[in-house]
Design a protein around this motif. Sequence first.
Motif, PDB file in Angstrom:
ATOM      1  N   PHE A  99       0.850  -1.188   0.000  1.00  0.00           N
ATOM      2  CA  PHE A  99       0.000   0.000   0.000  1.00  0.00           C
ATOM      3  C   PHE A  99       0.886   1.239   0.000  1.00  0.00           C
ATOM      4  CE2 PHE A  99      -1.893   3.462   2.465  1.00  0.00           C
ATOM      5  CZ  PHE A  99      -3.088   3.668   1.781  1.00  0.00           C
ATOM      6  N   SER A 100       0.607   2.174  -0.904  1.00  0.00           N
ATOM      7  CA  SER A 100       1.356   3.433  -0.984  1.00  0.00           C
ATOM      8  C   SER A 100       0.372   4.586  -1.093  1.00  0.00           C
ATOM      9  CB  SER A 100       2.289   3.444  -2.195  1.00  0.00           C
ATOM     10  OG  SER A 100       3.265   2.439  -2.106  1.00  0.00           O
ATOM     11  N   SER A 101       0.678   5.663  -0.370  1.00  0.00           N
ATOM     12  CA  SER A 101      -0.178   6.836  -0.416  1.00  0.00           C
ATOM     13  C   SER A 101       0.673   8.077  -0.209  1.00  0.00           C
ATOM     14  CB  SER A 101      -1.257   6.754   0.669  1.00  0.00           C
ATOM     15  OG  SER A 101      -2.151   7.854   0.573  1.00  0.00           O
ATOM     16  N   SER A 102       0.275   9.170  -0.855  1.00  0.00           N
ATOM     17  CA  SER A 102       1.017  10.423  -0.687  1.00  0.00           C
ATOM     18  C   SER A 102       0.073  11.611  -0.855  1.00  0.00           C
ATOM     19  CB  SER A 102       2.164  10.525  -1.704  1.00  0.00           C
ATOM     20  OG  SER A 102       1.663  10.646  -3.021  1.00  0.00           O
ATOM     21  N   PHE A 103       0.450  12.687  -0.186  1.00  0.00           N
ATOM     22  CA  PHE A 103      -0.258  13.961  -0.323  1.00  0.00           C
ATOM     23  C   PHE A 103       0.762  15.004  -0.732  1.00  0.00           C
ATOM     24  CE2 PHE A 103      -1.365  18.106   1.492  1.00  0.00           C
ATOM     25  CZ  PHE A 103      -2.575  18.342   0.844  1.00  0.00           C
ATOM     26  N   GLN A 104       0.473  15.719  -1.827  1.00  0.00           N
ATOM     27  CA  GLN A 104       1.375  16.754  -2.340  1.00  0.00           C
ATOM     28  C   GLN A 104       0.676  18.097  -2.364  1.00  0.00           C
ATOM     29  OE1 GLN A 104       2.792  15.527  -6.223  1.00  0.00           O
ATOM     30  NE2 GLN A 104       4.690  14.756  -5.380  1.00  0.00           N
ATOM     31  N   GLN A 105       1.405  19.122  -1.939  1.00  0.00           N
ATOM     32  CA  GLN A 105       0.923  20.488  -2.074  1.00  0.00           C
ATOM     33  C   GLN A 105       1.992  21.279  -2.811  1.00  0.00           C
ATOM     34  OE1 GLN A 105      -1.607  22.505   0.860  1.00  0.00           O
ATOM     35  NE2 GLN A 105       0.020  24.022   1.089  1.00  0.00           N
ATOM     36  N   THR A 106       1.605  21.840  -3.952  1.00  0.00           N
ATOM     37  CA  THR A 106       2.542  22.558  -4.808  1.00  0.00           C
ATOM     38  C   THR A 106       2.188  24.032  -4.833  1.00  0.00           C
ATOM     39  OG1 THR A 106       2.758  20.590  -6.209  1.00  0.00           O
ATOM     40  CG2 THR A 106       3.558  22.674  -7.110  1.00  0.00           C
ATOM     41  N   HIS A 107       3.120  24.877  -4.454  1.00  0.00           N
ATOM     42  CA  HIS A 107       2.960  26.325  -4.532  1.00  0.00           C
ATOM     43  C   HIS A 107       3.629  26.824  -5.818  1.00  0.00           C
ATOM     44  CE1 HIS A 107       1.492  26.664  -0.362  1.00  0.00           C
ATOM     45  NE2 HIS A 107       2.338  25.672  -0.113  1.00  0.00           N
ATOM     46  N   ASP A 108       3.011  27.837  -6.457  1.00  0.00           N
ATOM     47  CA  ASP A 108       3.497  28.342  -7.749  1.00  0.00           C
ATOM     48  C   ASP A 108       3.555  27.227  -8.779  1.00  0.00           C
ATOM     49  OD1 ASP A 108       3.825  31.023  -6.955  1.00  0.00           O
ATOM     50  OD2 ASP A 108       5.753  30.563  -6.040  1.00  0.00           O
ATOM     51  N   ALA A 109       2.518  26.394  -8.802  1.00  0.00           N
ATOM     52  CA  ALA A 109       2.457  25.298  -9.773  1.00  0.00           C
ATOM     53  C   ALA A 109       2.460  25.856 -11.192  1.00  0.00           C
ATOM     54  CB  ALA A 109       1.200  24.466  -9.534  1.00  0.00           C
ATOM     55  N   ILE A 110       3.192  25.207 -12.080  1.00  0.00           N
ATOM     56  CA  ILE A 110       3.316  25.666 -13.457  1.00  0.00           C
ATOM     57  C   ILE A 110       2.191  25.070 -14.296  1.00  0.00           C
ATOM     58  CG2 ILE A 110       4.791  25.689 -15.501  1.00  0.00           C
ATOM     59  CD1 ILE A 110       7.201  25.532 -13.616  1.00  0.00           C
ATOM     60  N   THR A 111       1.401  25.935 -14.918  1.00  0.00           N
ATOM     61  CA  THR A 111       0.317  25.502 -15.785  1.00  0.00           C
ATOM     62  C   THR A 111       0.272  26.442 -16.987  1.00  0.00           C
ATOM     63  OG1 THR A 111      -2.035  24.921 -15.845  1.00  0.00           O
ATOM     64  CG2 THR A 111      -1.429  26.914 -14.619  1.00  0.00           C
ATOM     65  N   PHE A 112      -0.757  26.291 -17.842  1.00  0.00           N
ATOM     66  CA  PHE A 112      -0.811  27.098 -19.064  1.00  0.00           C
ATOM     67  C   PHE A 112      -1.971  28.092 -19.010  1.00  0.00           C
ATOM     68  CE2 PHE A 112       1.852  23.648 -20.475  1.00  0.00           C
ATOM     69  CZ  PHE A 112       2.756  24.297 -21.287  1.00  0.00           C
ATOM     70  N   TYR A 113      -1.750  29.239 -19.677  1.00  0.00           N
ATOM     71  CA  TYR A 113      -2.685  30.367 -19.642  1.00  0.00           C
ATOM     72  C   TYR A 113      -2.673  31.005 -21.024  1.00  0.00           C
ATOM     73  CZ  TYR A 113      -4.475  34.996 -18.255  1.00  0.00           C
ATOM     74  OH  TYR A 113      -5.192  36.146 -18.153  1.00  0.00           O
ATOM     75  N   THR A 114      -3.785  31.662 -21.381  1.00  0.00           N
ATOM     76  CA  THR A 114      -3.852  32.366 -22.664  1.00  0.00           C
ATOM     77  C   THR A 114      -4.143  33.845 -22.440  1.00  0.00           C
ATOM     78  OG1 THR A 114      -6.171  31.680 -22.827  1.00  0.00           O
ATOM     79  CG2 THR A 114      -4.559  30.394 -24.068  1.00  0.00           C
ATOM     80  N   GLU A 115      -3.596  34.646 -23.341  1.00  0.00           N
ATOM     81  CA  GLU A 115      -3.833  36.090 -23.309  1.00  0.00           C
ATOM     82  C   GLU A 115      -3.927  36.610 -24.741  1.00  0.00           C
ATOM     83  OE1 GLU A 115       0.828  37.551 -22.942  1.00  0.00           O
ATOM     84  OE2 GLU A 115      -0.361  37.315 -21.117  1.00  0.00           O
ATOM     85  N   LYS A 116      -4.428  37.825 -24.909  1.00  0.00           N
ATOM     86  CA  LYS A 116      -4.556  38.424 -26.237  1.00  0.00           C
ATOM     87  C   LYS A 116      -3.181  38.625 -26.870  1.00  0.00           C
ATOM     88  CE  LYS A 116      -9.052  39.347 -26.772  1.00  0.00           C
ATOM     89  NZ  LYS A 116      -9.841  38.980 -27.963  1.00  0.00           N
ATOM     90  N   PHE A 117      -3.128  38.388 -28.180  1.00  0.00           N
ATOM     91  CA  PHE A 117      -1.882  38.564 -28.921  1.00  0.00           C
ATOM     92  C   PHE A 117      -2.246  39.199 -30.266  1.00  0.00           C
ATOM     93  CE2 PHE A 117       1.813  36.816 -31.407  1.00  0.00           C
ATOM     94  CZ  PHE A 117       2.797  37.472 -30.686  1.00  0.00           C
ATOM     95  N   GLY A 118      -2.083  40.482 -30.368  1.00  0.00           N
ATOM     96  CA  GLY A 118      -2.545  41.184 -31.558  1.00  0.00           C
ATOM     97  C   GLY A 118      -4.044  41.431 -31.472  1.00  0.00           C
ATOM     98  N   THR A 119      -4.659  41.685 -32.612  1.00  0.00           N
ATOM     99  CA  THR A 119      -6.083  42.046 -32.615  1.00  0.00           C
ATOM    100  C   THR A 119      -7.003  40.847 -32.696  1.00  0.00           C
ATOM    101  OG1 THR A 119      -5.987  42.307 -35.021  1.00  0.00           O
ATOM    102  CG2 THR A 119      -5.592  44.272 -33.658  1.00  0.00           C
ATOM    103  N   LYS A 120      -6.566  39.774 -33.326  1.00  0.00           N
ATOM    104  CA  LYS A 120      -7.460  38.631 -33.502  1.00  0.00           C
ATOM    105  C   LYS A 120      -6.800  37.297 -33.126  1.00  0.00           C
ATOM    106  CE  LYS A 120      -6.268  37.689 -38.332  1.00  0.00           C
ATOM    107  NZ  LYS A 120      -6.800  37.324 -39.660  1.00  0.00           N
TER     108      LYS A 120
END
Length: 845
Positions: A650-671
């Motif tokens: 039996f194996s078990s673990s609990f992880q807490q990650t601060h500043d986790a790296i994920t992906f995000y989108t933002e506007k780039f140009g007009t369209k």
Amino acid sequence: MKRIVTSLLLLICATAMQAQHISHTFKGQSLATVLKILDREQTVYRINFIFDELEDFTVTTSFKNKDLHQALREVVGFYPVSITTDEENKNIFLECIKKEKTKLVGRLLDQRSQPVVYANIALLNPADSSLITGGVSNENGDFVIPCSSPGVLMRVSCVGYKTLYRQTPIADIGTVRMQAETIQVKNVVVKGQRPAFQMGREGLVANILGTDLSKAGTAGDVLGMLPNLTVDNGKVSVFGRTGEPLIYINGKKMQDKTELTLLKSADMNQVEVITNPGAQYDATVTAVIKIKTNKKAGDGWSGLLETFGKQSHRSSGSQNVNLNYRTGGWDISGSLYGGYWTLKQTQTMIGNIPGIVVQDTRFGSTGYDKGMNGRWSVNYTWNERHAMGVSYNVSGGKSHALGTLEMDDTHPDNSRESYVNHMTFNTLTSPIHNINAYYNGTVGKLSIDFNADYSFKKGRIENGSHIVKTADMYDVTSFNTNRSRLFATKLVLSYPLWKGNLTGGYEHTHTRRNSIFDSMGGIETHTNDEVTEQTFAGFAEYNAEMGAFNLSAGIRYEHNDVSYRQQGVLKEEQSPTRNDWFPSVGIGYGKGKLNARLGYSAKTSRPHYDQLAGNRQYDNDYVYEGGNPLLKPARIHTLSLDVQYHWLTFSSSFQQTHDAITFYTEKFGTKSILMIPVNADKLRNIHTMVAFSHRFGFWQPRYSIGFNKQFFDMKEYGMEGNFNKPYWTFKLNNSFYLPLDILLTMRYIHFTSGNTSTAYQYARNAFFLSVQKSFFKGSLDVKLDANDIFKGYWDESTFRTPLIDSYRKNYSDNRNVNLTLTYRFNTTKNKYKGTGAGDSEKQRL
């Protein structure tokens, strides 16, 4: 009076030192190595022996609370080794009684691949059957008998087995099979089997030698059959741990995944999976896999020749050649690998960018990936206390693919536009150079392990798009050239202290990476990024055994200094200096069939250098991808519990990650939108696994069930809802021992649907079948594999960000049939002991 008190104190100390007791478990380790361990773990006697005399004798035994003399008698066993004690000078001398240049070496196994223990082995003269010499097999079935005759008649006898006669040369004869003799004993049934998995001092240990795993094929095949590991296209992942683990083979850092192909399962002794690495490992390392091979005897030439063929939509293949030469203290080895792999991918995707466009995409590509790899190493061991060596690894490759992307765009006013994108992908990796030099030795009771590494890598990626619309036609191209250099050193010192060992040392890495990116067509960009990074780390760790308990505690300090330049100009905001402490602690318990370990560690996950680059890559008219120079390392806290009882783990673990790296989108140009990596505030994960393994006659099942659940909130980035649906993992491995020494293996793996970061992964599964048989006393192995027979291992997911929701279904030619032919002669174990330095930086590069 003072003299009397001093004498009494000295007498008390001497008595305490004499009362030192030792507990240990050894499995397939050389007698010379075991004697070095016993010499370090007590402070009264100095153990003296000639390393080359005793190196070939292997030790498999377990004892508790023995004094040194009792421990020495345990490990020597029935071997022709004398033990002499000089009490006056506190010296113990061990010497091989039979000083012959050649030895008969082998291993006795029964029809179920279990060791035949304490069998009598007599070496007879083939002419008149007179006795020349003899020996006894140990608890692992191993035997080593010095003999000067060129050939003998070997007679093996053991209660419960038919007496075996075999004419054989004096050499390493490999595995000898014993047939059980039927003996009827009224009302008595005796059954015995050792667990396939055991709880070690640092993690879960899987026994390979003497189990069906020894016939799995390659080291990669073995890892894929373990309950807490997954191997996908050569990439190894550990259940409940982020990133790829570090892999060591006999203490040497694995340089590339081809080494898992080169190492055969029949040559493996055990695998240890460490899910709570201590302070001596880099703070980015969340898991470590240690592979130990069997001890092989014999000087001179040895080698392995292998050819591999794969048939999917087209044929692929590879060839391996490994040669090794040993004489005296010298060990020289070299290998050459070449492979050509065909690639095929099909994908459908629907992307919704609200207010801009809905894209319906169909993509298909074919291509190839070819490469070569060469490794050379020289090792010299001038006595049992000192060894040094140097290795050089060079590799390079090229991949090429042609793809066609058909896209239908629907705009908010319901107008539609269709176009075709003819794409080319070219990746050229110039020779990658890796050099490692090491020194491994013992001065008194102090163990020293020093490594120095240099690495250079250069690569170029070229992507092209020829876009054809109804009333328009244009090209978009991009070029990305990367150069990186790494220099690293690492020193680990270990000294026996009280009831355990104190380990300390340092690690230093210096990295420079330059990335030039140019894009023409679409939105034209040019970037020239240079990142120089230095990390200095100091660490200390203490491990102790106290009866049924073992304790470990460590601390690691890392000073990280980053210099980021864009177009040659230093960017102060993007050039941070960080000072961090990373503690780790663990406590273990073992008694009878119950073993348990509780641990805590603090780790970090640094961004890949590509994620820090300022480039902007064109995907289509509306979507671009890029890096984020402001990305911060993530901080990971892990609490883990492992329990083993008999055949259950039996194996078990609990992880807490601060500043986790994920992906995000933002506007780039007009369209258009830009997809970049960002830091999320917090990510929590729960991982639980239960594994079962036991043998029932000719059937050996290995089953495991895993549960994964994350708690992830992205409201800070304007995303409502949660990403918390758990998913399950089922691994069902079945091995069948068939007549004519044939091993049939059936494996099934199933992942249910659930969330990973901001993605929702749909269910997928795969069924595998393999048949293996050995010929010519194990020199030739033939293995046939059929993978993903029912074509169920699709990569299907939905991905959410603030500006786009996308659905993707991808298949990458996973269904295939493989044939592997492996020929080995006079196999010996490479003595190279370098462990490498700067391992985490090598992965980032």
